[in-house]
Design an enzyme around this catalytic site. Structure first.
Site, PDB file in Angstrom:
ATOM      1  N   VAL A 210      46.163  40.233  38.190  1.00 45.56           N
ATOM      2  CA  VAL A 210      46.094  39.190  37.008  1.00 45.56           C
ATOM      3  C   VAL A 210      47.350  38.581  36.810  1.00 45.56           C
ATOM      4  O   VAL A 210      47.408  37.306  36.470  1.00 45.56           O
ATOM      5  CB  VAL A 210      45.274  39.849  35.684  1.00 45.56           C
ATOM      6  N   ASP A 229      57.705  44.769  36.260  1.00 46.07           N
ATOM      7  CA  ASP A 229      56.632  45.559  37.043  1.00 46.07           C
ATOM      8  C   ASP A 229      57.553  46.646  37.874  1.00 46.07           C
ATOM      9  O   ASP A 229      57.968  46.496  38.929  1.00 46.07           O
ATOM     10  CB  ASP A 229      55.633  45.113  37.881  1.00 46.07           C
ATOM     11  N   VAL A 288      46.269  39.431  27.007  1.00 47.07           N
ATOM     12  CA  VAL A 288      44.917  39.507  27.711  1.00 47.07           C
ATOM     13  C   VAL A 288      44.804  40.801  28.427  1.00 47.07           C
ATOM     14  O   VAL A 288      44.039  40.956  29.308  1.00 47.07           O
ATOM     15  CB  VAL A 288      44.596  38.080  28.612  1.00 47.07           C
ATOM     16  N   ARG A 290      45.646  44.859  27.037  1.00 47.84           N
ATOM     17  CA  ARG A 290      45.389  45.829  26.329  1.00 47.84           C
ATOM     18  C   ARG A 290      45.723  45.817  24.949  1.00 47.84           C
ATOM     19  O   ARG A 290      46.790  45.686  24.712  1.00 47.84           O
ATOM     20  CB  ARG A 290      45.075  47.381  27.035  1.00 47.84           C
ATOM     21  N   ASP A 314      43.789  38.197  22.815  1.00 51.87           N
ATOM     22  CA  ASP A 314      42.360  38.326  23.361  1.00 51.87           C
ATOM     23  C   ASP A 314      41.674  39.801  23.185  1.00 51.87           C
ATOM     24  O   ASP A 314      40.595  40.142  23.240  1.00 51.87           O
ATOM     25  CB  ASP A 314      42.263  37.787  24.738  1.00 51.87           C
ATOM     26  N   GLU A 319      38.550  47.580  18.466  1.00 51.45           N
ATOM     27  CA  GLU A 319      37.518  46.275  18.951  1.00 51.45           C
ATOM     28  C   GLU A 319      36.023  46.625  18.369  1.00 51.45           C
ATOM     29  O   GLU A 319      35.772  47.599  18.616  1.00 51.45           O
ATOM     30  CB  GLU A 319      37.617  45.922  20.526  1.00 51.45           C
ATOM     31  N   HIS A 338      37.981  39.277  23.077  1.00 48.56           N
ATOM     32  CA  HIS A 338      37.958  39.729  24.581  1.00 48.56           C
ATOM     33  C   HIS A 338      37.199  38.977  25.393  1.00 48.56           C
ATOM     34  O   HIS A 338      36.133  39.327  26.008  1.00 48.56           O
ATOM     35  CB  HIS A 338      37.410  41.366  24.148  1.00 48.56           C
ATOM     36  N   LEU A 339      37.549  37.861  25.680  1.00 49.52           N
ATOM     37  CA  LEU A 339      36.752  36.759  26.479  1.00 49.52           C
ATOM     38  C   LEU A 339      37.564  36.719  28.002  1.00 49.52           C
ATOM     39  O   LEU A 339      37.061  35.920  28.482  1.00 49.52           O
ATOM     40  CB  LEU A 339      36.830  35.422  25.906  1.00 49.52           C
ATOM     41  N   GLY A 340      38.360  37.643  28.126  1.00 49.31           N
ATOM     42  CA  GLY A 340      39.245  37.488  29.395  1.00 49.31           C
ATOM     43  C   GLY A 340      38.373  37.390  30.612  1.00 49.31           C
ATOM     44  O   GLY A 340      38.463  36.553  31.342  1.00 49.31           O
ATOM     45  N   ALA A 341      37.163  38.218  30.642  1.00 48.03           N
ATOM     46  CA  ALA A 341      36.443  38.144  31.857  1.00 48.03           C
ATOM     47  C   ALA A 341      35.131  37.431  31.539  1.00 48.03           C
ATOM     48  O   ALA A 341      34.243  37.287  32.371  1.00 48.03           O
ATOM     49  CB  ALA A 341      36.098  39.411  32.291  1.00 48.03           C
TER      50      ALA A 341
END
Length: 602
Positions: A210, A229, A288, A290, A314, A319, A338-341
């Site tokens: 992502v 990272d 988006v 955690r 998000d 939650e 939580h609309l990411g997916a």
């Protein structure tokens, strides 16, 4: 003492309950990619004979779908299994149901805790997470209970990245606040002046699937993108025009920060008071990933003092968040549930991806998305098929020879091969030896998911050695040797010159053979069970032993004698199809020329 680390693989092994009458469905080939190996029920005369097992021939596995899943995924599951769609289960209800299920599919809302795995009583084989993150699944408990965990990491990648960019742009231009204002009858153009994205620095925190897609899209918007990272490849980032930098440099130089790291003990509340203080004043944050990676109270304080100008979230620590959450209600925070997916395409894709992963795992196929079982390539598993069986049986034989109460702590495994070390992947073999060593002397069911954990828990240290042979590398292995050090033996002849119990085996025409016991050469097929005898080498002895077994209607499948010299000591290995009665074994031991013997179960 901890076991030498051995990467688990996606060759999944299960052991059936004593009452199960199970066998492979004909269409499921052994080790086609991801094999399920089981042992016969405890009541069987052949309880230690490996065989391939999935479900009863006339039964289907049961898959519990605990959260909403796309119709295409449900239909795919129904083609193979009985599907129970039970949503919004309480923890108690989930624990009550799980003992009747072979697989469980969840999204992010269901907590798959240790209690769930313990309540499954060993039946749960696969947990499928319909999405990327697996922080709602207790991976340690899954591994301890031999349960494979798979996720669906690719289907919602684009959807999550697009939502991250949507929040980024909406936040920069105050879209949500302006929308609410207009709908409230106001017209506040001066209040909602935004900021431009062109030329601004975006720090992508987590450069996985992502994160890299967000970076690609941000570059298209004219942003300068940096990333942090610790596991990302620098050349891959450079190819996208992204600079990999340290964590501190990323948060200190960014105008915008987009979070894409998993929630782990190391990342929990990583954006806290200390790290907010390092940021550029007026930074804007998108999450988006955690909710738990941000300290909510610290973010509210950073917003109040202007360190953080805006945040777009998000995901949340809890939650749904509470209605009076200061963070959610903050005027400079844009939130979505939580609309990411949550695109039609992603929902369908995730449903299909997780359904395929779960069905494949239950069938015994390679699980490309296993998160607690690192993979061994399918072609390697296929090639090593007979050596996998040999490895377990050598471990099983060796541990049955151990006498006394000192316990098995140090095991050395030697592989002889003409292949270079890089061309011979022995992880699956080492795990199978672990299985063979532990199961005969414990009540634990060992599989390749929990082999390392189980060995470490019992203080079993397994070391490996490779002998490079001359010759053609066409065959992966010439022989496997298992040695157990610092123990006494029930069969003294199994002790090598260096003082360890030593068993060696080879594969001949696809069949595992025992070829050495201690210092004695033998050659017996590892089928059925084995009687080992040390004797004085003299005529007629083989006939006497064969007669005793024949009188008991015990069929001898193989017999081999290894000796040091004529009329000296020899070791006779006898393969038998049925377990002899104790009286028969006693009669064999009473033959004058036989100095010691042992009966070993495979």
């Amino acid at each position: 003492m901890a076991a030498a680390p051995a990467s688990s693989t996606s060759l999944f092994i299960s052991k059936t309950s004593p009452s199960s009458n199970l066998s492979w469905k004909n269409q499921l080939p052994f080790l086609s990619a991801f094999a399920t190996i089981s042992l016969r029920g405890r009541g069987s005369n052949h309880r230690h004979s490996p065989r391939l097992v999935v479900f009863a021939m006339d039964a289907k596995p049961t898959v519990l779908v605990a959260e909403k899943l796309g119709e295409a995924g449900i239909n795919l599951l129904k083609d193979f299994a009985n599907v129970d769609c039970s949503y919004n289960l309480s923890p108690e209800e989930l624990c009550n149901k799980i003992s009747h299920c072979d697989a469980l599919i969840v999204r992010s809302g269901t907590k798959v805790t240790r209690d769930v795995f313990e309540s499954s009583a060993g039946r749960l084989k696969v947990v499928g997470r319909a999405g990327v993150g697996i922080d709602n699944v207790d991976l340690a408990a899954a591994t301890e209970h031999g349960c494979l965990v798979v996720n669906a990491p690719t289907a919602n990648t684009v959807a999550a990245a697009e939502h991250g960019i949507a929040l980024l742009t909406a936040m920069a231009r105050n879209v949500a606040q302006a929308d609410a204002s207009v709908k409230a009858g106001k017209w506040q153009r001066n209040k909602y002046v935004g900021v431009s994205l062109v030329g601004k620095t975006l720090a992508v925190m987590g450069f996985g699937k992502v994160g890299s897609e967000v970076a690609r899209r941000a570059k298209g918007l004219g942003m300068h993108v940096i990333a942090h990272d610790p596991y990302a490849a620098a050349d891959r980032a450079r190819a996208m025009g992204v600079d990999l930098v340290s964590f501190d440099e990323a948060i200190a130089t960014a105008d915008f920060i987009s979070l894409h790291m998993p929630l782990t003990p190391a990342t929990s509340k990583i954006l806290n008071d200390e790290n907010f203080a390092k940021m550029k004043k007026g930074v804007r944050i998108v999450n988006v990933a955690r909710g738990g990676v941000i300290d909510d109270d610290a973010l509210v304080k950073a917003l109040d003092v202007g360190i953080v100008a805006q945040a777009a979230l998000d995901v949340f620590t809890e939650e749904p968040p509470s209605k009076d959450s200061k963070l959610v209600q903050h005027e400079n925070v844009t939130v979505t549930p939580h609309l990411g997916a949550s695109t039609m395409e992603a929902q369908e894709g995730v449903a299909i991806e997780i359904a395929e992963a779960v069905v494949g795992a239950l069938k015994g196929e390679l699980a490309a998305t296993a998160v607690n079982a690192p993979m061994v390539p399918a072609e390697v598993l296929t090639e090593l098929k007979p050596f996998v069986v040999l490895a377990e049986k050598l471990g099983r034989l060796a541990v049955q020879l151990v006498a006394g109460g000192r316990g098995v702590k140090n095991v050395k495994v030697t592989y002889a091969s003409s292949r270079a070390p890089d061309d011979l992947d022995t992880r699956v073999l080492r795990a199978m030896i672990t299985k063979g060593l532990i199961e005969p002397i414990s009540s634990v069911f060992v599989n390749l998911v929990n082999a390392d954990f189980t060995a470490k828990q019992r203080g079993l240290r397994i070391t490996e050695e490779r002998i490079l042979l001359d010759g053609s590398p066409e065959n992966p292995l010439e022989f496997i040797q298992v040695q157990i050090a610092n123990v006494e033996s029930k069969f003294a002849s199994a002790i090598s010159e260096s003082g360890e119990i030593k068993m060696e085996g080879r594969v001949k025409d696809g069949i595992p053979h025992l070829t050495k016991v201690g210092s004695f050469e033998v050659d017996v097929s590892l089928e059925g069970n084995i009687i080992l005898c040390r004797q004085v080498d003299q005529p007629g002895l083989i006939g006497k032993v064969g007669s005793i077994l024949g009188e008991e209607n015990v069929n001898v499948s193989f017999m081999s004698v290894g000796r040091v010299a004529q009329r000296k000591h020899a070791v006779m290995a006898i393969g038998v199809d049925e377990p002899p009665r104790k009286e028969s074994l006693k009669r064999i031991g009473e033959i004058p020329a036989i100095e010691e013997f042992v009966y070993l179960k495979l």
